[in-house]
Every structure is written in C-alpha cells, then in structure tokens.
Scaffold this active site. Structure first.
Site, PDB file in Angstrom:
ATOM      1  N   HIS A  56      21.185 -40.729  70.665  1.00 18.35           N
ATOM      2  CA  HIS A  56      21.366 -39.413  70.042  1.00 18.35           C
ATOM      3  C   HIS A  56      22.709 -38.782  70.355  1.00 18.35           C
ATOM      4  O   HIS A  56      22.914 -37.581  70.165  1.00 18.35           O
ATOM      5  CB  HIS A  56      20.214 -38.474  70.411  1.00 18.35           C
ATOM      6  CG  HIS A  56      18.872 -39.091  70.136  1.00 18.35           C
ATOM      7  ND1 HIS A  56      18.456 -39.373  68.863  1.00 18.35           N
ATOM      8  CD2 HIS A  56      17.899 -39.547  70.951  1.00 18.35           C
ATOM      9  CE1 HIS A  56      17.263 -39.960  68.919  1.00 18.35           C
ATOM     10  NE2 HIS A  56      16.908 -40.075  70.168  1.00 18.35           N
ATOM     11  N   ARG A 116      26.842 -23.784  63.808  1.00 15.84           N
ATOM     12  CA  ARG A 116      28.109 -23.711  64.556  1.00 15.84           C
ATOM     13  C   ARG A 116      29.105 -24.674  63.917  1.00 15.84           C
ATOM     14  O   ARG A 116      28.751 -25.423  63.007  1.00 15.84           O
ATOM     15  CB  ARG A 116      27.859 -24.164  65.997  1.00 15.84           C
ATOM     16  CG  ARG A 116      27.268 -25.579  66.019  1.00 15.84           C
ATOM     17  CD  ARG A 116      27.405 -26.289  67.340  1.00 15.84           C
ATOM     18  NE  ARG A 116      27.139 -27.695  67.168  1.00 15.84           N
ATOM     19  CZ  ARG A 116      25.952 -28.264  67.226  1.00 15.84           C
ATOM     20  NH1 ARG A 116      24.883 -27.527  67.453  1.00 15.84           N
ATOM     21  NH2 ARG A 116      25.807 -29.557  67.036  1.00 15.84           N
ATOM     22  N   LYS A 141      11.965 -25.955  64.628  1.00 16.95           N
ATOM     23  CA  LYS A 141      11.952 -26.992  63.592  1.00 16.95           C
ATOM     24  C   LYS A 141      10.875 -26.787  62.531  1.00 16.95           C
ATOM     25  O   LYS A 141      11.133 -26.959  61.346  1.00 16.95           O
ATOM     26  CB  LYS A 141      11.718 -28.348  64.242  1.00 16.95           C
ATOM     27  CG  LYS A 141      12.977 -28.983  64.709  1.00 16.95           C
ATOM     28  CD  LYS A 141      12.809 -30.479  64.758  1.00 16.95           C
ATOM     29  CE  LYS A 141      14.126 -31.100  65.126  1.00 16.95           C
ATOM     30  NZ  LYS A 141      13.984 -32.057  66.209  1.00 16.95           N
ATOM     31  N   GLU A 168       5.716 -36.588  61.132  1.00 22.04           N
ATOM     32  CA  GLU A 168       6.458 -37.006  59.944  1.00 22.04           C
ATOM     33  C   GLU A 168       6.231 -38.471  59.657  1.00 22.04           C
ATOM     34  O   GLU A 168       5.951 -39.256  60.559  1.00 22.04           O
ATOM     35  CB  GLU A 168       7.973 -36.805  60.169  1.00 22.04           C
ATOM     36  CG  GLU A 168       8.416 -35.375  60.148  1.00 22.04           C
ATOM     37  CD  GLU A 168       9.923 -35.233  60.317  1.00 22.04           C
ATOM     38  OE1 GLU A 168      10.602 -36.242  60.589  1.00 22.04           O
ATOM     39  OE2 GLU A 168      10.400 -34.098  60.182  1.00 22.04           O
TER      40      GLU A 168
HETATM   41  C1  MV4 Z   1      13.524 -39.407  62.432  1.00 20.71           C
HETATM   42  C2  MV4 Z   1      13.715 -40.806  62.454  1.00 20.71           C
HETATM   43  C3  MV4 Z   1      12.892 -41.578  61.650  1.00 20.71           C
HETATM   44  N1  MV4 Z   1      11.935 -40.985  60.896  1.00 20.71           N
HETATM   45  N2  MV4 Z   1      12.568 -38.866  61.660  1.00 20.71           N
HETATM   46  C4  MV4 Z   1      16.411 -38.384  66.052  1.00 20.71           C
HETATM   47  C5  MV4 Z   1      16.879 -37.065  66.545  1.00 20.71           C
HETATM   48  C6  MV4 Z   1      16.356 -36.030  65.621  1.00 20.71           C
HETATM   49  N3  MV4 Z   1      17.336 -35.042  65.309  1.00 20.71           N
HETATM   50  C7  MV4 Z   1      15.884 -36.795  64.419  1.00 20.71           C
HETATM   51  N4  MV4 Z   1      15.850 -38.173  64.767  1.00 20.71           N
HETATM   52  C8  MV4 Z   1      15.208 -39.092  63.997  1.00 20.71           C
HETATM   53  N5  MV4 Z   1      14.256 -38.582  63.173  1.00 20.71           N
HETATM   54  C9  MV4 Z   1      11.790 -39.647  60.919  1.00 20.71           C
HETATM   55  N6  MV4 Z   1      10.827 -39.108  60.177  1.00 20.71           N
HETATM   56  C10 MV4 Z   1      14.726 -41.329  63.256  1.00 20.71           C
HETATM   57  C11 MV4 Z   1      15.480 -40.474  64.029  1.00 20.71           C
HETATM   58  C12 MV4 Z   1      16.516 -41.071  64.797  1.00 20.71           C
HETATM   59  C13 MV4 Z   1      17.867 -40.760  64.552  1.00 20.71           C
HETATM   60  C14 MV4 Z   1      18.232 -39.848  63.566  1.00 20.71           C
HETATM   61  C15 MV4 Z   1      19.549 -39.545  63.337  1.00 20.71           C
HETATM   62  C16 MV4 Z   1      20.522 -40.172  64.098  1.00 20.71           C
HETATM   63  C17 MV4 Z   1      20.185 -41.071  65.085  1.00 20.71           C
HETATM   64  C18 MV4 Z   1      18.851 -41.368  65.316  1.00 20.71           C
HETATM   65  C19 MV4 Z   1      18.518 -42.296  66.315  1.00 20.71           C
HETATM   66  C20 MV4 Z   1      17.198 -42.590  66.545  1.00 20.71           C
HETATM   67  C21 MV4 Z   1      16.206 -41.974  65.787  1.00 20.71           C
END
Ligand code: MV4
Length: 671
Positions: free
Chosen positions: A235, A297, A116, A200
């Site tokens: 997720h 993918r 990442k 972040e």
């Molecule tokens: C975040 C966020 C809020 N702020 N980053 C969750 C999994 C990972 N791929 C990224 N995720 C998140 N990153 C910042 N800076 C909230 C999430 C997140 C989320 C993101 C996409 C879809 C569902 C989610 C569920 C909970 C938290």
C-alpha cells in the site's frame, strides 16, 4: 490574495510549496522540529519557527503550536502539504477561527470523505460507480454473512474507518467468513478505534487509477485527467504515471466526469484526488471502474499531472484559497506526452524493504530541465532520520510518449548516486526496465509477482568493478603522495617513493579488497600512464582521472564513468544506480546490520513490537519469522538468518524498543 503563507510540513513537499509561493510573491514561513533545524525547507523559507521535539506528535501534528507560529509570524494562510494535518477537519476549523486561510477543502468536505461507508453511500447517490457490496449499519454476523453470499465469493472485508489496507481481509468461502470477520474487526478496532466493516466483491486484478480534481468557491469543478499508481508495495506507492497506460478515451472521459460529480456532491473546493479501482481482468473497460476513496489534499504524485498538463497545482491551490476562479476551464486542459515519477526511498529491497537511516554521504541526481524534475527535501550531507517517512526524493520525467519517458527514467536512475542509507535506486531501475512494465501490463500485484526479477541479488563482484575500485584507490594514493610532496616543499621527500614497487621496478603490488566475506586480490604493476591489473587470472591495462567523486577510467581502451565514494576503510563504486562497497583492510562489512543466527537479534530501528511469533525453547528453521516490529510507520518481519533454537525472548507485543535493543537470543544449530 494573502501576502504570506506558513507551510505546516517538512521535506520535499514543504520545499515544493515554498517554491511556488515565492514565485507568486508571497512571504514564506517554515516550521521545524528539532530534528529539522538545519533542513532544506528551513533554509529555503524567508522565516522559520521551531515547533517542538522530533516526534511528529509533538511537532508537525501540534495544530495549536503551528497556529501560534503563524500568528507570531504574521502568516495569513497555511498550506498543510500532504500527511500530518492536511486532512484534519479540526485543524482546518482552528485556522478559520484564527482568521488564517487554510489552503485546502472545507472541513465538511474532509469529514464527508473520512468514513468509507458514508462516502460510498454519498457516491452511490451521486451516480458514481462503487464496488458491488454492502455498507449498511447492521453489523451482525448473520447479516454480513448473508450479504457476502449475495455479493458472491471471493469478497473483501474492509474497515469502514480504514485506509492503507489495515483491517482488510479477503474471504474465499463461507466457511472462512466468521474467522476473517473477527480478525478484521479486531484490527480495525485497534487501528481506528472503530470496528465497523463493509463488504465488497473482491477484484482479482485491480489497477489503482486516480483522477485529479479541482474546484473553486464559485461552483466550478474540473478534472486534470488520471494517474496510474498501480505499482505499489504494501500500500505504498512506488511508481506513478500519467496518463494511465492503455486508457481508452471513452473510459478517461467517464472517469473524469465521475470524479467531478464526486467533488460536486460534497461541495468540494481546492485540490482533491478521487481514487478508483479498475478491474483489469479483461483489460481496461469503461464499465469496470469503481470509486474507492477521495483524498482531500494535494498528493505526493501530483508532479506527473503537472508535467502532462503544464499547470502548477500549488498555484491553483493558492489562487482558489484566495477566492479566485479556477485558472482554466475543462476544455482548456489537455494532455501533453507522458510523465513518470519514482519515489527514491531509504530502504533496503534485499532485506524486505527495511527502512534505512543515516547520513547521505553522496546524493547526486542528473540536472533538472524541461524533461526532468527532482523534488527533494534533502541535500548531500543531510541525514535521513527515523522520525519521518524515509523518502529521499521524487524523480519525475516527461517525454512525448511512455516509451521515451521510461527510457529517460532508466537513464536518470542510472545516473543517480546515493551512498549512506540503503536505497531503492537499483530496484526502481529494474522495475522501469522490466518487459512487463514497459508493455503496460500493470496491476497492484506487479511487484510481488516479479520480485525475483526486481530485487538486486548479492552477486559476485564483477572484475570491472574491482578494476574501477583499484584505479580509484591508486589515483587517490598518487594524489595524496603529490600533496604530501608539495606540503613538505621537498621534491625528494621519501613520500614520492612511498610505493615499494616503484623502487623495485617489476615488483607486483597486491591490493586486497573485501566484498562481503570474499577477499579479492588484485595484482598491480605500473605501466605507462596507468597500471596493469591482474584480476582473477586476467590482465588488463587501466588508467583514469578522479575529480569530485567521479572516476573516468579507461579499462583496456574502454571508457567507464562511475561515482566513487571513499568512507574510511571502504570504497564504494556507483554503477548504474547500484553501489558496490569494498573494504580495504578490515574484513568487517561496515554499515550493514547483521542478521542474527547465534547471539542477540537486535532492533534495526527504534519501533514497537507488534507480535512475537516464537517462544523460548522453540526450534526454528532459516527464514522463520521471529517477530514483527513496527518502525517508521511500517511493519517489518524479522526472520532467522539460519536454523537454531530460541534461547530467550527479551520483548513482548506492545513494547517500545530502541535501535539496537536485544529482541531475541538464538542458539545456533549444531553444524
Ligand atoms: C480492493 C481490492 C480488491 N477488491 N477492493 C487496498 C487499499 C485500499 N485503499 C483498497 N485496496 C484494495 N481494495 C476490492 N473490492 C484490492 C485492493 C488492493 C490495492 C488497491 C489499490 C492499490 C494497491 C492495492 C494493493 C492490494 C490490494
């Protein structure tokens, strides 16, 4: 172009790939584990090779065995699907070494997006917007804490090697920082073997919007617009749609261009998805979307993009892998209407979405057509096993606009019949019909925020449902009696008089049905071509026909069409995606695992104990979490179904447990 392809996957995606490969005139080779010898993808392929025991580690993840199978079958290309080996750079290299075309991106592109922090740095360089934060090498507490203060609380600590939310911690103030960092690092080290983190700005109201990109080996790259996947649970995506509701044209263009820039920056070839997180606390804004990660993918949710663009992305993948140019240029790709996909899972929403297994005694969905698509790897009669992801199927609809598509989806879910494993069909119908969802008011917190509206409650069985069950049972009995009469060759056989009430005219028969713990008594009197039913003091006239598990009943002149499944001493009535199971004689509620107060709490699925949250002698309240079990790739908290005292704890963190294994013994509290 190669003439044959091996599909290194199973389930719906293997079937999906086979379909296109066959249409393109390629010979298709499936692989299967012992759990899948009779699976749909095996039956569909031209040839199939066994690759090992059920566990994925010993079969679908065995790159050596799969490459050997490809060689033995003479397959010139391998399509990895999604999951399993699809983002494994070593596997892509091993294919190249064996002179087999890997239908996916170059190994270097897979690696570039694997970490990442490095991916974020690469994207920053390519002028792709990233969430404000810190992704440097200095992992000391002082530096990280200083950076968090600079970014401004709340912040999010993420594992550099992470994904799926593991090793993620929200921190609201400096006082909590050190503790959260320690926790995130521990989780990251155990999950990924790498405890590096990045920090972040925490986005309070995020939407998950991703862009489908495609690149060929001639330097061309395009995007196929966006998908909104904000409706998730822990997720796991639940509903995906394209285009994103409320997306301004300028933002769509900016995101598409950013995604193409991302693909070009890493020399991408093939199908990829650039995931963005959009901060929607002020609505969708062109300056509030940020790169999250790139999936190298084909994605589970690719069908919604296919529906709105009229393209076959697997065909594009195959053509690009064969060295052809992209079939279309950017200005030839357009959005037509709206598409929505729901994932039908074998899981129980009422039990915190606990995965469920078992035979699909009934699995029927509305017929496919231009507006409806069903991608599945199972058929009625197949088994959902604990070895793989519990997704049963994806239902995809397309229509002129979002409202029309949602109406269509709701109707399709109401016509979907699943009996066997617990499933989320009724839950999905609730989401799709929810006013906030219909209004496009989505973000990743949607399901948690609205769960009281979405999870079907254990309501009292409606009188109509009892009447429908009664009619089905009476029709089945009449049919059995007629069959027996014919078989005996004697029209005067006592079978024809089997029902006491026929002999005694006005005698009202009592039909007893158990719904959970509740006994319902239905009075039955024959009348004309049907029966007069007495249910909870009300009387109605009922008649009907039963054909191939579908009951068409008339209840006081109103027609109802429902699915009916008879399973031994149970009858299941399927109405609008929701099944009601009624027991015939036995008050036992068959099929449900008892939640334990008193006696042993057992493992509902085979899995691994992650954490034990109580000790022997401890008093617990109803709902107290007792233990965390990881099963079918998900964590499940097992809670006390009532107050009591922990008698014995049979397991410890790290233990592998079989289905039904005793976990904890509880002594029930004195009443
Ligand atoms: C975040 C966020 C809020 N702020 N980053 C969750 C999994 C990972 N791929 C990224 N995720 C998140 N990153 C910042 N800076 C909230 C999430 C997140 C989320 C993101 C996409 C879809 C569902 C989610 C569920 C909970 C938290």
């Amino acid at each position: 172009m190669f003439d044959s392809v091996l599909i290194a996957n199973r389930g719906e995606i293997a079937c999906r790939v086979i379909k296109t490969a066959r249409r393109l005139g390629l010979r298709t080779v499936a692989v299967y584990s012992d759990a899948d010898a009779k699976a749909r993808h095996v039956a569909m392929a031209d040839a199939a090779h066994r690759i090992g025991p059920p566990a994925a580690r010993e079969s679908y993840l065995r790159s050596d065995v799969i490459i050997a199978a490809a060689k033995a079958a003479g397959a010139k290309a391998i399509h990895p699907g999604y999951g399993f080996l699809s983002e494994n750079a070593e596997f892509a290299e091993a294919c190249a070494k064996a002179a087999i075309t890997f239908i996916g991106p170059p190994p270097a592109a897979i690696r570039a997006m694997g970490l990442k922090g490095a991916a974020k740095a690469l994207m920053e360089k390519a002028k792709v917007p990233v969430v404000p934060g810190y992704h440097g090498d200095d992992q000391g507490l002082a530096t990280l804490q200083k950076e968090a203060a600079r970014i401004g609380y709340p912040v999010l600590i993420k594992a550099v090697a992470g994904g799926g939310g593991k090793g993620m911690r929200r921190v609201d103030s400096e006082a909590e920082f050190e503790r959260a960092l320690t926790g995130a690092k521990r989780e990251a080290a155990s999950a990924f073997g790498d405890d590096k983190v990045l920090i972040e700005k925490y986005l309070v109201k995020p939407r998950h919007i991703e862009i489908q990109v495609f690149a060929d080996s001639h330097g061309n790259a395009v995007h196929l617009f966006e998908r909104d996947c904000s409706i998730q649970r822990r997720h796991q995506k639940v509903i995906e749609e394209a285009p994103a509701p409320g997306m301004p044209e300028a933002m769509r263009k900016a995101m598409g261009e950013a995604a193409v820039a991302a693909a070009k920056a890493i020399g991408y070839v093939g199908a990829g998805t650039v995931e963005f997180i959009a901060d929607v606390s002020d609505g969708l804004r062109q300056d509030r979307f940020y790169f999250m990660e790139m999936n190298t993918r084909l994605q589970v949710e690719h069908p919604v993009t296919e529906m709105i663009t009229g393209q076959d992305l697997v065909e594009w993948q195959i053509r690009v892998a064969a060295g052809e140019k992209l079939p279309l240029q950017q200005d030839e790709i357009r959005i037509d209407g709206h598409a929505v996909e729901v994932r039908l899972y074998a899981e129980n929403p009422a039990r915190n979405f606990l995965p469920s297994t078992g035979t699909l005694v009934r699995f029927r969905a509305p017929p496919e057509g231009p507006h409806l698509r069903l991608d599945t790897g199972v058929r009625e009669g197949d088994e959902v096993t604990p070895y793989y992801d519990p997704m049963i199927a994806k239902l995809i609809v397309h229509d002129r606009d979002r409202r029309a598509a949602l109406r269509r989806m709701r109707q399709a879910l109401h016509e979907t019949e699943i009996v066997g494993p617990a499933n989320n069909v009724a839950f999905l119908a609730q989401v799709v019909g929810h006013a906030a969802f219909v209004d496009g008011d989505l973000d990743t917190g949607f399901i948690d925020r609205h769960k009281a509206d979405l999870i079907p409650k254990a309501a009292e069985v409606a009188p109509d449902t009892l009447a429908l069950a009664a009619v089905a049972l009476l029709l089945q009995r009449a049919d059995q009696a007629a069959t027996a009469r014919r078989a005996s060759g004697d029209p005067h056989s006592p079978w024809g008089l089997a029902d006491g009430w026929r002999m005694n005219g006005a005698y009202e028969e009592r039909l007893e049905l158990m719904a959970g713990e509740t006994l319902h008594t239905i009075g039955v009197l024959p009348e004309g071509a049907g029966w007069r039913l007495n249910i909870r003091g009300a009387s109605l006239f009922a008649a009907g026909t039963l054909d191939d598990g579908t009951l068409v009943a008339m209840l006081d002149g109103q027609q109802r069409r429902v699915g009916v499944v008879r399973q031994g001493d149970r009858i299941i009535v399927l109405e609008r995606g929701h099944g009601t199971a009624l027991g015939l004689h036995d008050p036992l509620d068959v099929g449900e695992v008892e939640e334990g107060v008193g006696g042993a709490i057992t493992a509902p699925l085979p899995g691994k104990v992650i954490q034990v949250l109580v000790a022997a002698g401890e008093k617990v309240e109803k709902g107290k979490p007792l233990l965390v079990l990881e099963a079918m790739k998900m964590e499940h908290t097992i809670a006390a179904a009532g107050a009591g005292t922990v008698d014995t704890v049979h397991v410890a963190a790290g233990d592998q447990v079989a289905e039904g294994a005793a976990l904890i013994a509880l002594k029930e509290a004195e009443a």
